[in-house]
Scaffold this motif. Structure first.
Motif, PDB file in Angstrom:
ATOM      1  N   GLY B 245       0.824  -1.196   0.000  1.00 51.20           N
ATOM      2  CA  GLY B 245       0.000   0.000   0.000  1.00 51.20           C
ATOM      3  C   GLY B 245       0.855   1.242   0.000  1.00 51.20           C
ATOM      4  O   GLY B 245       1.986   1.262   0.477  1.00 51.20           O
ATOM      5  N   VAL B 473      -4.970  -4.745  -4.779  1.00 49.45           N
ATOM      6  CA  VAL B 473      -5.446  -3.428  -4.353  1.00 49.45           C
ATOM      7  C   VAL B 473      -6.488  -3.575  -3.255  1.00 49.45           C
ATOM      8  O   VAL B 473      -6.490  -2.819  -2.273  1.00 49.45           O
ATOM      9  N   THR B 474      -7.337  -4.551  -3.365  1.00 52.85           N
ATOM     10  CA  THR B 474      -8.436  -4.712  -2.418  1.00 52.85           C
ATOM     11  C   THR B 474      -8.231  -5.851  -1.433  1.00 52.85           C
ATOM     12  O   THR B 474      -9.073  -6.060  -0.548  1.00 52.85           O
ATOM     13  N   ILE B 505     -10.891  -5.809  -9.864  1.00 53.25           N
ATOM     14  CA  ILE B 505     -10.406  -5.344  -8.563  1.00 53.25           C
ATOM     15  C   ILE B 505     -11.491  -5.516  -7.508  1.00 53.25           C
ATOM     16  O   ILE B 505     -11.234  -5.929  -6.373  1.00 53.25           O
ATOM     17  N   ARG B 551      -3.983   2.972  -2.319  1.00 58.41           N
ATOM     18  CA  ARG B 551      -3.493   1.640  -2.706  1.00 58.41           C
ATOM     19  C   ARG B 551      -3.516   1.481  -4.225  1.00 58.41           C
ATOM     20  O   ARG B 551      -2.610   0.882  -4.817  1.00 58.41           O
ATOM     21  N   LEU B 552      -4.558   2.057  -4.812  1.00 57.11           N
ATOM     22  CA  LEU B 552      -4.637   1.980  -6.280  1.00 57.11           C
ATOM     23  C   LEU B 552      -3.478   2.748  -6.909  1.00 57.11           C
ATOM     24  O   LEU B 552      -2.819   2.252  -7.832  1.00 57.11           O
ATOM     25  N   TRP B 555      -0.339   0.816  -6.289  1.00 51.61           N
ATOM     26  CA  TRP B 555      -0.253  -0.373  -7.148  1.00 51.61           C
ATOM     27  C   TRP B 555       0.082   0.015  -8.583  1.00 51.61           C
ATOM     28  O   TRP B 555       0.909  -0.614  -9.231  1.00 51.61           O
TER      29      TRP B 555
END
Lengths: 297, 703
Positions: B245, B473-474, B505, B551-552, B555
């Protein structure tokens, strides 16, 4: 005159060497050869005591004057010889690996010998034999008869079997006077009969000379591959690979020649090989030279 | 007895040739009259029997000679129905597969597994027959022949065996066995054997069914497995270490997660994990109270970087018998500043909160405005209807919020941007005409965008899935302590039809994709099915919106970092500035006091210049220099499966040994050539020819 049979080289060498009788021969006129008859000729031989009836012309007066004994002078008589030329004309003589058959070679050999003999004022007779004496040309000492001999030889053809024993017996009857007998043959016959013939000729006082006429192929047997052989004196045939039996054949053949030589030696006979692969001159000169080396007995 | 080339048996008819020649010779006869017939007849009579025998011998010898030649060319051979358990006579042709995967470094305190395996192989070599031959291959997740094919050169075998070393690679014995069976298939007439010296690690034998099948299909080859490990050997290892993250940027906290696993039979108490930066500076240390047997525990580290550039993070646990997995290194590039573009469909709203990118911008820079300038990420705003290359070119990511269908120029700009490595995130909205949007950017999108529709009229909304997230991401929200995304509710959305190769995602609770992503060129495109404003959903108001956005972004920005972490043997390729073209580069491999070694030359690769370094067998950090300037850092990590030292069940290996015989010996057993005779027949024929010639000569001239 059929002169094809006369080889000039052979005749020339033969004439030079000449043919002298190794034994005492009984000629019918004065010649170059020793006669068994002692007469009153040139060569002194011995004295003997006079016997009544002797010709007084041969009395040795010198001995009578010195010793009062009567001796007669004896002389050796030289005479000519009669040569019998025995030519084998059996079918086996028809073989020849080259251009010359044994018969043709024998004819030439006989012709040359006849010419040499006649040219030295000796007499020659011709006997053509196979199973017996097929033909006989009586003796002659005239070179003028040579054409007749040659013609006879030229017209000669081979055929039939061989019985040398019979033939030589007949020849011995013809050769009443002691002389020389030339036998020109391959001797493919009954060896015992041949020996008997030699014995008769020898006992008759003849000097016998065997000219063993053989083809080189018979002496070396050089055939290769498969061959079918046809007997010249019969209808027999056989097929073989000669290479496989060459050694055995040569052993057989050499043994045969050895036996022939033994027979010849037994009856005081000259043996000479007449290889038809050689020239007549080589054979004639070779033999006569050998003979001259031996000299008179 | 059978024949390898039976057609050549037709040559036996040639036996008639000598007979025909013999008969032909009999008929090819020359004729002559002959005077000395009786001598010939006598000789023939005396020798007739001998000649017949000789003829018969020669004919028989010639016929036999022809027959022998015909038989030799037909290649007679003894074949036998051979199964794997059947012993043949003669010197063995063996192929030794020596497992040199990372797990072979496990030590019992005296010797490693590889050393024990080498000792056993050496003992076997000492005991084998003088004329036996052996090949030696190292097997991990690749096959490395040291002695290519069975050789009688024992000295070479020993030398190669002594030099064999453990690699950092994973294990897969199946591929080595497959190649070994193929190699031994070319050998016949001798006993063949494959000897596997391995630690019978479960991972190495994971393709056991295929190996059994290979053994069954090759019953003439003995398969002997010599194991060097004992069940129950403990091991605790770091099986994973990655960014989880945030963005690796200066003064920006980023999260990194290490995975610790206990592969032993007993619980592992108080496992201490230490995080080190670059040259060994300890950044953090955490302890895991206990790891149960067969269980894993995650350890999260929050790291703030203070200098930009290439860095390495290494997580370490206390040493144990298998040192290879006690540390794991991650390479990353820390950025000083980054820029993101927020392109809005409606950028002229009266209230800032009404702008299409308002909530997103706050999530991307989650700081008060007076502090935003110090944040690493700089936001740029633009009208989504028209974008130019200069605006997007230096942005780490471009966010399209409620975009209308782009015109051709804008679509081209976006395509070029993504293919060159840019990241595009799309939030559709009221201005987004799905059909036109698909038409303009269809080949970029991870999913086909459907026409906007309302959620179920009765429920008024559809929630996101609450768990079982598979995307990195999740994945964070799979843990209950991180809250739930199931509270995200969508009242209107554009249905997504995911394309092949695209990832999801997050999904709606009804299973429809809520967020899809896809790699395009060197970049990536993420497509949401709803707005970045609370107009169609409550995501911007949800507590997870900020971390989800971060986080997106992390990533998306971590794409480069993932390329900095390699598996052993995987070549490292990285772009470098054009100014370094054709310069020599050096590489400092992992280890203390290790000198730099020549790496190669900076070469053109398409429209860029790259360094390429293939010698990445060791685990750890590699530093790449051009001159004295560090141009890249990368890390090689051990295959995590190698940490699992559990062994395959002995009965499975016993089944493997028995399989060819017991399972299908009769069905699968094959005819194998055990001995060939053509050479002996040729020798015999030659001897017979000489004898025949001698006999023919002797028969012709000897008699």
């Amino acid at each position: 005159m059929n002169t094809n049979l006369l080889d000039p080289n052979a005749v020339a060498s033969g004439e030079a060497l000449g043919i002298l009788a190794r034994k005492i021969v009984e000629g019918y006129r004065v010649g170059e050869h020793s006669s068994p008859f002692q007469g009153f000729a040139i060569e002194f031989a011995q004295h003997r005591e006079y016997a009544p009836g002797d010709d007084m012309r041969h009395l040795d007066w010198k001995i009578l004057g010195r010793t009062d004994r009567y001796y007669i002078k004896q002389y050796e008589q030289d005479t000519n010889f009669i040569a019998h030329l025995v030519v084998d004309c059996s079918a086996s003589m028809n073989y020849g690996s080259g251009d010359v058959t044994k018969l043709h070679f024998a004819k030439g050999l006989a012709a040359c010998l006849a010419y040499i003999i006649l040219s030295q004022r000796d007499a020659a007779a011709l006997a053509l034999v196979d199973t017996g004496m097929k033909e006989y040309l009586p003796r002659t000492d005239s070179l003028g008869r040579m054409p007749h001999i040659l013609d006879r030889l030229a017209s000669l053809s081979a055929g039939g079997g061989t019985k040398l024993g019979v033939a030589l017996e007949q020849v011995s009857r013809q050769a009443r006077r002691r002389g020389i007998v030339f036998i020109v043959s391959d001797l493919f016959d009954d060896e015992e009969g041949f020996a008997n013939g030699l014995r008769l000729l020898n006992y008759s006082g003849n000097e016998v000379i065997v000219l063993h006429t053989l083809d080189p192929f018979e002496l070396t047997f050089p055939f290769k591959g498969q061959w079918k052989f046809t007997d010249l004196e019969s209808v027999n045939e056989l097929q073989t690979s000669p290479a496989d039996i060459r050694k055995s054949y040569l052993q057989n053949f050499d043994a045969f020649r050895a036996r022939i030589r033994e027979i010849c030696e037994k009856y005081n006979t000259h043996y000479a090989l007449a290889d038809t692969g050689k020239t007549l001159a080589e054979i004639v000169s070779g033999y006569l030279a050998f003979r001259q080396g031996k000299g008179r007995p | 007895m059978s024949f390898l080339v039976p057609a050549m048996l037709a040559g036996l008819a040639a036996v008639a040739v000598p007979v025909a020649i013999h008969l032909l010779n009999k008929f090819r006869v020359q004729k002559t009259d002959w005077a000395a017939f009786k001598f010939l007849a006598d000789s023939l009579r005396k020798n007739e029997r001998r000649l017949r025998v000789e003829d018969a011998i020669l004919l028989a010898a010639r016929c036999l000679l022809v027959a022998l030649l015909a038989l030799a060319f037909a290649q007679p051979a003894l074949r036998a129905i051979v199964s794997a358990g059947q012993d043949l006579t003669g010197p063995v042709a063996a192929l030794v597969l020596l497992d040199n995967s990372a797990s072979m470094a496990q030590s019992d305190g005296v010797a490693t597994r590889l050393e024990r395996a080498k000792t056993l192989a050496r003992d076997w070599l000492d005991q084998r027959e003088v004329r036996a031959s052996a090949a030696l291959w190292l097997v991990s997740d690749r096959v490395e022949p040291l002695v290519e094919s069975p050789s009688a050169d024992a000295a070479l075998f020993r030398k190669m065996l002594d030099g064999a070393a453990v690699s950092a690679r994973g294990s897969d014995l199946a591929q080595g066995l497959r190649a070994a069976y193929q190699t031994l298939a070319g050998i016949s007439g001798r006993p063949r054997e494959i000897r596997v010296y391995s630690d019978d690690q479960t991972r190495a034998w994971r393709n056991l069914d295929e190996i059994k099948k290979l053994a069954v299909e090759n019953p003439g080859v003995h398969l002997r497995v010599v194991t060097v490990s004992a069940a129950g050997e403990p091991n605790i290892g770091v099986t994973d270490f990655r960014a989880s993250g945030g963005v690796a940027a200066v003064k920006s906290p980023a999260r990194y997660r290490a995975e610790l696993a206990n592969f032993g039979d007993a619980p592992a108490p108080a496992v201490r994990a230490t995080l080190k930066l670059d040259d060994g500076t300890v950044l953090d240390e955490k302890a895991v109270p206990q790891i149960e047997p067969g269980a894993t525990q995650f350890v999260d580290f929050i790291v703030n970087f203070f200098t930009p550039g290439f860095h390495t993070l290494t997580v370490e646990i206390p040493p144990d018998a298998f040192p290879a997995d006690n540390r794991r290194t991650l390479a990353l590039k820390v950025t000083a500043r980054a820029k993101a573009l927020v392109a809005e469909g409606n950028a002229s709203a009266d209230e800032p909160a009404d702008r299409d990118g308002y909530f997103l911008a706050n999530a991307l820079v989650p700081l008060p405005r007076d502090q935003a300038a110090r944040y690493y990420l700089e936001l740029v705003f633009a009208n989504a209807a028209r974008l130019d290359p200069a605006t997007v070119s230096d942005c780490q990511a471009v966010f399209l919020c409620n975009p209308p269908a782009p015109d051709a120029a804008t679509a081209s700009v976006l395509k070029n941007y993504v293919e060159a490595g840019g990241n595009l995130v799309i939030f559709p909205g009221a201005l987004t005409d799905a059909d036109k949007f698909n038409a303009a950017l269809g080949d970029l999108l991870p999913a086909k965008l459907g026409a906007a529709k309302d959620a179920d009229r009765e429920e008024k909304f559809i929630a996101w899935q609450s768990g079982d997230f598979e995307h990195p991401v999740t994945a964070l929200w799979n843990e209950s302590g991180q809250g739930t995304l199931g509270a995200v509710r969508v009242s209107r959305y554009c249905p997504l039809t995911v394309r092949d190769g695209a990832g999801v995602i997050a999904r709606l609770a009804n299973g429809e994709p809520a967020v899809a992503e896809r790699a395009v060129g060197k970049g990536r495109v993420v497509l949401f099915n709803s707005t970045a404003t609370p107009e169609w959903n409550n995501l911007p108001l949800h507590p997870a919106f900020v971390p989800l956005t971060q986080r997106l972004l992390g990533w998306l920005g971590g794409g480069d970092d993932t390329r900095l972490t390699l598996r052993p043997g995987e070549p490292f390729v990285a772009a470098v500035p054009d100014g370094l073209a054709n310069r020599e580069f050096t590489v400092q491999p992992p280890g203390e006091n290790v000198a730099r070694e020549t790496g190669g030359q900076v070469l053109a690769d398409g429209d860029r210049y790259t360094v390429r370094y293939p010698f990445t067998e060791k685990t750890g950090a590699y530093r790449v220099y051009v001159g004295n300037d560090e141009v890249a850092v990368f890390a090689v990590q051990l295959d995590p499966a190698e940490s699992d030292l559990r062994v395959v069940a002995p009965e499975d290996l016993a089944q493997l040994a028995a399989a060819p015989v017991a399972a299908s010996a009769k069905q699968q057993a094959t005819l194998t050539v055990t001995r060939e005779f053509w050479f002996a027949l040729l020798i015999l024929a030659a001897l017979l020819a000489v004898t025949e010639s001698a006999l023919a000569h002797w028969f012709s001239f000897g008699k």
